[in-house]
Enzyme design. Structure first.
Site: not given
Length: 372
Positions: A88, A188, A327
């Site tokens: 991420s 999300s 991440g």
């Protein structure tokens, strides 16, 4: 993200014996070891990693350390300049491009999903670009529609090529996680799949192409790439693993090669500690965004959260705030944070073995790196 990771750790506690013999540690020989950093990095591996690497940049220069091994069943050292899937942290790059387009007047934070992607999501006229960026859209997370480790079915999608539109359709077949949009924070990945599509609509080029053109090339991030559908990690790297249940017991399966299109604009990127440190420092230094948009990035999604527009932050024990992101790409996990004055930059990456949750040990390591 961390909730899912802890559930995975709980389900795979039986892996303790598999990786217990993998511990090995080293600091880069030509650089002096910082007091306590190597021990804290070793602690991360002891808790739940096959191997880990770290790069710290500050007034004393550059320190690189490694711990554990690069591959189970071997004594191969973790490459201290190795590449890894950043998960991420990709979102921070995507968010930077979106905000650059805002700065150019080609997009507005209050534009709706419906304006740019008509019919893509139900009630898209109520969901803004800002809400996609800061995880307040309420859109169901695409990741939750997939089987996950340790279920054997997880491997069925290993080589599958995913299209963002297909992923979004799977997500919005489920009701929103809350109403109305903007009222709560819930992570999300679906929002970033949509942002990747919006970048393409605005520019006529892929989000990967725009990241390459606007960030990777100008900053000379030579070891950073968006692989698309390519399953390989080019250059030196550690092997990554996921736990898969077999005969009733979870076993680590090498998951280094996989089709990263499943992560798309939410997490497909590959990079190095050096490149991530350079990127976050450039972002906070105003090289990529004007001050008012960087301030937007630092504004929390909802009160009490430490996440803004694709940017997160940590408050340390010494009162220093560090900005960046973390991440989780399952077989690889990474953290990259920099102080606001850019005097200290820290990136950590590891390949988890799922014996335990390394989050607390990583937080202690980051705190040590920022506070001394």
């Amino acid at each position: 993200m961390k909730r899912a990771r802890r559930a995975l750790v709980t389900a795979t506690a039986a892996l303790a014996v598999i990786a217990a013999s993998s511990a090995a540690a080293s600091a880069t020989p030509e650089e002096p070891e910082r007091t306590g950093l190597q021990q804290k990095l070793d602690d991360v591996v002891a808790v739940g990693a096959v191997g880990a690497l770290m790069e710290v940049r500050d007034g004393q220069g550059v320190w690189r350390g490694t711990s554990g091994v690069a591959e189970l069943g071997t004594t191969r050292a973790v490459p201290d300049r190795g590449r890894f899937r950043v998960g991420s942290i990709t979102k921070t790059f995507v968010a930077t491009v979106v905000l650059q387009l805002v700065g150019e007047g080609r997009l507005r934070l209050d534009d709706t999903a419906e304006q740019w992607l008509p019919g893509a999501v139900p009630d898209g006229h109520r969901i803004t670009v800002r809400q996609l960026l800061n995880h307040t859209s309420g859109l169901y997370d695409f990741k939750r529609t997939l089987p996950m480790p340790p279920e054997p079915e997880f491997l069925d999608n290993r080589w599958r090529t995913w299209i963002a539109g297909e992923q979004v359709e799977r997500a919005v077949a489920n009701p929103p996680t809350f109403e109305p949009p903007g009222s709560k924070y819930e992570y999300s990945n679906t929002g970033y799949l949509l942002l990747g599509q919006i970048i393409e609509k605005v520019t006529g080029r892929s989000y990967a192409g725009e990241i390459e053109r606007r960030i990777i090339r100008p900053l000379r991030l030579r070891d950073t790439s968006l692989p698309g559908t390519s399953p390989f990690i080019r250059g030196p790297h550690s092997r990554g693993y996921v736990p898969i249940r077999k005969d009733g017991e979870p076993r680590l399966v090498d998951y280094t090669e996989m089709n990263p299109s499943v992560m798309g604009a939410g997490g497909e990127m590959i990079s190095t500690a050096k490149d991530l440190n350079r990127f976050v420092a450039a972002l906070l230094g105003g090289r990529l965004l004007p001050g008012h948009l960087l301030d937007e990035m630092k504004t929390p999604a909802v009160e009490g959260r430490r996440y803004g527009l694709g940017l997160a932050w940590q408050d340390t024990s010494c009162g220093v705030r560090a900005y960046g992101n973390d991440g989780d790409a399952l077989a690889y996990q990474a953290w990259s944070f920099t102080t606001e004055d850019r005097r200290r930059q820290v990136t950590v990456a590891l390949t988890p073995d799922f014996r335990g949750d390394p989050d607390d040990a990583v937080d202690a390591l980051l705190d040590k790196a920022f506070c001394g």
